[in-house]
Design a protein around this motif. Structure first.
Motif, PDB file in Angstrom:
ATOM      1  N   UNK A  22     -12.623   9.337 -25.616  1.00 48.66           N
ATOM      2  CA  UNK A  22     -12.791  10.214 -24.495  1.00 48.66           C
ATOM      3  C   UNK A  22     -11.934   9.724 -23.324  1.00 48.66           C
ATOM      4  N   UNK A  23     -11.417  10.676 -22.617  1.00 52.22           N
ATOM      5  CA  UNK A  23     -10.551  10.349 -21.488  1.00 52.22           C
ATOM      6  C   UNK A  23     -11.331  10.525 -20.182  1.00 52.22           C
ATOM      7  N   UNK A  24     -11.243   9.533 -19.320  1.00 52.29           N
ATOM      8  CA  UNK A  24     -11.923   9.608 -18.014  1.00 52.29           C
ATOM      9  C   UNK A  24     -10.926  10.017 -16.949  1.00 52.29           C
ATOM     10  N   UNK A  25     -11.340  10.868 -16.075  1.00 51.25           N
ATOM     11  CA  UNK A  25     -10.462  11.252 -14.968  1.00 51.25           C
ATOM     12  C   UNK A  25     -10.997  10.636 -13.675  1.00 51.25           C
ATOM     13  N   UNK A  26     -10.073  10.333 -12.803  1.00 55.43           N
ATOM     14  CA  UNK A  26     -10.447   9.764 -11.506  1.00 55.43           C
ATOM     15  C   UNK A  26     -10.629  10.842 -10.446  1.00 55.43           C
ATOM     16  N   UNK A  27     -10.719  12.070 -10.857  1.00 47.29           N
ATOM     17  CA  UNK A  27     -10.858  13.178  -9.916  1.00 47.29           C
ATOM     18  C   UNK A  27     -12.279  13.220  -9.375  1.00 47.29           C
ATOM     19  N   UNK A  28     -12.383  13.210  -8.062  1.00 47.66           N
ATOM     20  CA  UNK A  28     -13.690  13.343  -7.430  1.00 47.66           C
ATOM     21  C   UNK A  28     -13.886  14.807  -7.056  1.00 47.66           C
ATOM     22  N   UNK A  29     -15.068  15.336  -7.212  1.00 49.83           N
ATOM     23  CA  UNK A  29     -15.263  16.765  -6.981  1.00 49.83           C
ATOM     24  C   UNK A  29     -15.108  17.189  -5.513  1.00 49.83           C
ATOM     25  N   UNK A  30     -15.334  16.314  -4.551  1.00 49.19           N
ATOM     26  CA  UNK A  30     -15.267  16.703  -3.139  1.00 49.19           C
ATOM     27  C   UNK A  30     -13.946  16.321  -2.477  1.00 49.19           C
ATOM     28  N   UNK A  31     -13.001  15.806  -3.234  1.00 48.45           N
ATOM     29  CA  UNK A  31     -11.731  15.376  -2.647  1.00 48.45           C
ATOM     30  C   UNK A  31     -10.990  16.556  -2.032  1.00 48.45           C
ATOM     31  N   UNK A  32     -10.983  17.687  -2.691  1.00 50.08           N
ATOM     32  CA  UNK A  32     -10.303  18.861  -2.164  1.00 50.08           C
ATOM     33  C   UNK A  32     -10.916  19.339  -0.850  1.00 50.08           C
ATOM     34  N   UNK A  33     -12.234  19.279  -0.756  1.00 45.79           N
ATOM     35  CA  UNK A  33     -12.894  19.691   0.478  1.00 45.79           C
ATOM     36  C   UNK A  33     -12.584  18.729   1.619  1.00 45.79           C
ATOM     37  N   UNK A  34     -12.470  17.445   1.330  1.00 43.02           N
ATOM     38  CA  UNK A  34     -12.128  16.469   2.371  1.00 43.02           C
ATOM     39  C   UNK A  34     -10.718  16.717   2.895  1.00 43.02           C
ATOM     40  N   UNK A  35      -9.795  16.997   1.991  1.00 43.36           N
ATOM     41  CA  UNK A  35      -8.416  17.265   2.409  1.00 43.36           C
ATOM     42  C   UNK A  35      -8.362  18.524   3.267  1.00 43.36           C
ATOM     43  N   UNK A  36      -9.058  19.550   2.863  1.00 39.90           N
ATOM     44  CA  UNK A  36      -9.100  20.782   3.661  1.00 39.90           C
ATOM     45  C   UNK A  36      -9.732  20.508   5.026  1.00 39.90           C
ATOM     46  N   UNK A  37     -10.759  19.698   5.058  1.00 41.45           N
ATOM     47  CA  UNK A  37     -11.405  19.338   6.331  1.00 41.45           C
ATOM     48  C   UNK A  37     -10.458  18.602   7.252  1.00 41.45           C
ATOM     49  N   UNK A  38      -9.698  17.641   6.719  1.00 45.69           N
ATOM     50  CA  UNK A  38      -8.729  16.904   7.542  1.00 45.69           C
ATOM     51  C   UNK A  38      -7.621  17.826   8.056  1.00 45.69           C
TER      52      UNK A  38
END
Length: 68
Positions: A1-17
């Motif tokens: 199985x492959x693990x991803x380092x993608x966090x689910x809220x990262x996109x929202x943080x970038x949009x917030x910044x």
């Protein structure tokens, strides 16, 4: 199985910044454009003779018609 380092809220943080940066830029732009471009300053001097002593009296008056 492959693990991803993608966090689910990262996109929202970038949009917030991005939105916070846009808000700061907008605030600075509105402050810069709300100041009057020119400040009208009127200076006036009057010379008159004092009726009791006969000496010359000079009166200076400076009026500003701006907020800054």
């Amino acid at each position: 199985m492959r693990r991803s380092n993608h966090r689910p809220n990262t996109g929202l943080k970038v949009i917030g910044y991005i939105l916070m940066a846009a808000g700061i830029i907008g605030l600075i732009a509105s402050i810069a454009t709300s100041r009057p471009i020119r400040v009208h300053r009127v200076s006036e001097s009057r010379v008159a003779a004092d009726p009791l002593t006969g000496e010359g009296v000079v009166r200076y008056e400076i009026r500003d018609s701006g907020l800054w």
